[in-house]
Scaffold this motif. Sequence first.
Motif, short mmCIF file in Angstrom:
data_model
loop_
_atom_site.label_atom_id
_atom_site.label_comp_id
_atom_site.label_asym_id
_atom_site.label_seq_id
_atom_site.Cartn_x
_atom_site.Cartn_y
_atom_site.Cartn_z
N GLN A 63 43.12 46.63 31.82
CA GLN A 63 41.72 46.96 32.10
C GLN A 63 40.96 47.06 30.79
N THR A 64 39.63 47.03 30.91
CA THR A 64 38.78 47.10 29.73
C THR A 64 38.17 48.49 29.53
N PRO B 97 33.42 43.37 28.38
CA PRO B 97 34.12 42.28 29.07
C PRO B 97 35.46 41.98 28.42
N GLY B 98 36.37 41.40 29.18
CA GLY B 98 37.64 40.98 28.59
C GLY B 98 38.60 40.44 29.63
N LYS B 99 39.57 39.70 29.16
CA LYS B 99 40.61 39.17 30.03
C LYS B 99 41.67 40.25 30.22
N VAL B 100 42.10 40.42 31.48
CA VAL B 100 43.11 41.42 31.80
C VAL B 100 44.22 40.79 32.65
N TYR B 101 45.36 41.48 32.66
CA TYR B 101 46.55 40.98 33.35
C TYR B 101 47.15 42.10 34.18
N SER C 270 44.34 37.54 41.58
CA SER C 270 45.05 36.77 40.57
C SER C 270 45.71 37.73 39.59
N GLN D 109 45.81 37.25 36.50
CA GLN D 109 44.99 37.19 35.28
C GLN D 109 43.54 36.97 35.70
N PHE D 110 42.64 37.77 35.15
CA PHE D 110 41.23 37.58 35.49
C PHE D 110 40.37 38.21 34.40
N HIS D 111 39.10 37.90 34.44
CA HIS D 111 38.16 38.50 33.50
C HIS D 111 37.52 39.70 34.17
N GLN D 112 37.52 40.80 33.45
CA GLN D 112 36.94 42.04 33.95
C GLN D 112 35.71 42.36 33.11
#
Length: 154
Positions: free
Chosen positions: A15-16, A39-43, A53, A55-58
């Motif tokens: 999470q961001t 913002p950022g990419k999270v897994y 998914s 992997q997604f952008h949060q």
Amino acid sequence: QDTFYVTPEILMRTQTSPMQARTLETHDFSKGPLKMVSPGKVYRRDTDDATHSHQFHQVEGLVIGKHITMADLKGTLEVVAQDLFGDELEVRLRPSYFPFTEPSVEADITCFNCHGKGCAVCKYTGWIEVLGAGMTHPNVLKMAGVDPEEYGGF
């Protein structure tokens, strides 16, 4: 929360939200309210399907100031959702629970695929859940050294 570990000591970001806490602790409220986006990419260990998914952008946002209300949160979510997904969609808020917000909500938008009629993408509901949100819990403000009697936000 289950995560993807690169090694036993290193894991992929889930999470961001840590940026919110860091910014809240250092913001100078004498210069005005805090307004930020992280913002950022999270897994996450999640089963991939039409709406999930691993992997997604949060994108997380935080607004803290005087006289911030749930109406401000709702209006902000509607403007952002319609700007991202189109003016023709509807936004609905449902009660939910998150430990760092009170009250908490889930925000849904009209399904982009069927436009609310119901299909496999929206699990025949006409809606797609796009985010969780809520008013910042007073304990979060206290832990950051912010007086929850004077300041609030989402």
